[in-house]
Enzyme design. Structure first.
Site, PDB file in Angstrom:
ATOM      1  N   ASP A  50     -34.433   9.513  18.452  1.00 31.47           N
ATOM      2  CA  ASP A  50     -34.482   9.077  17.045  1.00 31.47           C
ATOM      3  C   ASP A  50     -35.904   9.081  16.486  1.00 31.47           C
ATOM      4  O   ASP A  50     -36.371   8.066  15.921  1.00 31.47           O
ATOM      5  CB  ASP A  50     -33.910   7.645  16.913  1.00 31.47           C
ATOM      6  CG  ASP A  50     -32.572   7.461  17.605  1.00 31.47           C
ATOM      7  OD1 ASP A  50     -31.751   8.385  17.569  1.00 31.47           O
ATOM      8  OD2 ASP A  50     -32.353   6.374  18.182  1.00 31.47           O
ATOM      9  N   GLU A 261     -24.708   8.657  10.197  1.00 28.45           N
ATOM     10  CA  GLU A 261     -25.849   7.777  10.491  1.00 28.45           C
ATOM     11  C   GLU A 261     -27.140   8.567  10.264  1.00 28.45           C
ATOM     12  O   GLU A 261     -27.105   9.736   9.870  1.00 28.45           O
ATOM     13  CB  GLU A 261     -25.783   7.252  11.942  1.00 28.45           C
ATOM     14  CG  GLU A 261     -25.834   8.338  13.004  1.00 28.45           C
ATOM     15  CD  GLU A 261     -25.537   7.831  14.411  1.00 28.45           C
ATOM     16  OE1 GLU A 261     -25.188   6.657  14.600  1.00 28.45           O
ATOM     17  OE2 GLU A 261     -25.642   8.643  15.349  1.00 28.45           O
TER      18      GLU A 261
HETATM   19  O1  FUB Z   1     -30.404   5.538  19.448  1.00 32.20           O
HETATM   20  C1  FUB Z   1     -29.280   4.745  19.147  1.00 32.20           C
HETATM   21  C2  FUB Z   1     -28.474   5.361  18.066  1.00 32.20           C
HETATM   22  O2  FUB Z   1     -28.053   6.658  18.457  1.00 32.20           O
HETATM   23  C3  FUB Z   1     -29.222   5.595  16.784  1.00 32.20           C
HETATM   24  O3  FUB Z   1     -29.473   4.450  16.042  1.00 32.20           O
HETATM   25  C4  FUB Z   1     -28.316   6.580  16.175  1.00 32.20           C
HETATM   26  O4  FUB Z   1     -28.827   7.221  15.043  1.00 32.20           O
HETATM   27  C5  FUB Z   1     -28.073   7.515  17.333  1.00 32.20           C
HETATM   28  O5  FUB Z   1     -29.113   8.431  17.492  1.00 32.20           O
END
Ligand code: FUB
Length: 360
Positions: A50, A261
């Site tokens: 991320d 997301e």
């Molecule tokens: O790294 C945890 C979660 O996985 C992130 O918050 C999401 O965007 C996904 O990448």
């Protein structure tokens, strides 16, 4: 299953890769695993994901999640992404050595947080640095917190409470002139589907409770202007609409295009670009608009699926060139143990982004 292995065949191929990170000094050998990836991991001594990149003090700073091996069982809400701290990285320029500045913030130093430090981002204002991060509170509900430092690399001091009015996860900060905005949200493990009118609906559990029917409007990310202090929202959050080519909101069943997301905003030649992960279809998609609040119109993909379930990115300009930061699972072959990467990004003359293929 949430965040499970869509790329089972790729993972099997990569299965011989060790699950421990290699030492920084080691170079990945040009074996059949490494050779299929278009770009190399930026760091190998810890697992990272991320990546939110910014240019501060003339350097590229990267604010990633810090993936760790865990005993927590994989479930549909992403419990196996059980991160406990953040490291900050910097590089003088693309291709230069990457410096790990060490632990910038720890779970145990965040008074309100219970578990799971997921994808963070950062902003600078008046010489102060703000780290925005999601964590589940002691009731296991995702909130967004902020921590402050005098230095881009931290260490950061967490505010005692999460930012009032925030919910869900994956915050990203966007600066537009003098104004700063916070974007956030994510469905399934990100819990956005448990909210109606920004209020938690009692009794909703799991990744599908609250997900609309396929022909209904999808969940969208949220945005709010930040206050002058950068530690509070200056307004009630607004939903950021992503429209299709007919001006209709993208539908919940349009899995190739709907927001899942990882919302990120950048500006290029007067247009606002909202990019995001489509989750279970594994694209980084983008949409363009004339205001940070939207509406945005879907345009295509920034990044094709990477190895691993999650796809999460940031886009930043450095010395006149644009770069995409993203992650995959090259080092481990395991979905929750990711490694950050970067690639040059091209805005085409018609304003579209040239889609990047993370594999050769
Ligand atoms: O790294 C945890 C979660 O996985 C992130 O918050 C999401 O965007 C996904 O990448």
């Amino acid at each position: 299953m949430y965040y499970s292995t869509r790329f089972l065949s790729l993972l099997l191929l990569a299965g011989f890769a060790c699950s421990q990170p290699k030492e920084t000094s080691e170079v990945i050998t040009a074996d059949s695993t490494a050779s299929k990836f278009a770009n190399a991991p930026l760091v190998e001594h810890i697992y990272t994901a991320d990546p939110s990149a910014h240019v501060f003090e003339g350097k590229i700073f990267i604010y990633p999640s810090h993936d760790i091996e865990t005993e927590v069982a994989e479930d549909d809400m992403g419990s196996h992404f059980d991160m406990k701290d953040y490291h900050v990285f910097s590089m003088e320029q693309p291709g230069a050595e990457v410096t790990d500045h060490g632990i910038a913030l720890k779970l145990e130093d965040i008074p309100w947080a219970g578990r799971q430090l997921w994808a963070p981002d950062a902003a600078e204002k008046d010489g102060k640095y703000f780290l925005y991060f999601p964590a589940k509170d002691k009731q296991d509900i995702f909130k967004i917190g902020v921590a402050i430092s005098d230095r881009p690399e931290g260490p950061f001091q967490a505010e005692p409470e999460p930012i009032a009015g925030t919910f869900s996860m994956d915050p990203s900060a966007f600066q537009d002139g003098e104004e700063y905005y916070l974007l956030w949200g994510g469905i399934w493990g990100g819990q956005l589907q448990w909210y109606e009118d920004q209020k938690l609906v009692e009794g909703r559990k799991g990744p599908t409770d609250g997900i609309p029917a396929p022909d209904q409007k999808a969940f969208m990310p949220y945005i709010a202007k930040l206050s002058g202090s950068m530690t509070e929202l200056a307004e009630k959050p607004k939903e950021v609409l992503i429209l299709d080519e007919n001006g209709e909101p993208i539908k919940a069943g349009d899995n190739d295009r709907r927001f899942f997301e990882a919302a990120w905003m950048h500006q290029y030649e007067g247009k606002y670009y909202l990019s995001y992960s489509t989750g279970d279809t594994h694209f980084i998609a983008y949409a363009t608009g004339d205001s940070p609040y939207g509406p945005f119109t879907y345009q295509g993909n920034v990044l094709e699926p990477v190895q691993g379930w999650t796809n999460h990115h940031s886009i930043v300009e450095f010395e006149g060139k644009w770069y995409l930061f993203y992650h995959d699972t090259q080092l481990s072959g395991e979905t929750p143990l990711r490694n950050i990467k970067m690639a040059e990004l091209t805005h085409l003359p018609d304003g579209k982004i040239q889609t990047i293929n993370p594999m050769k």
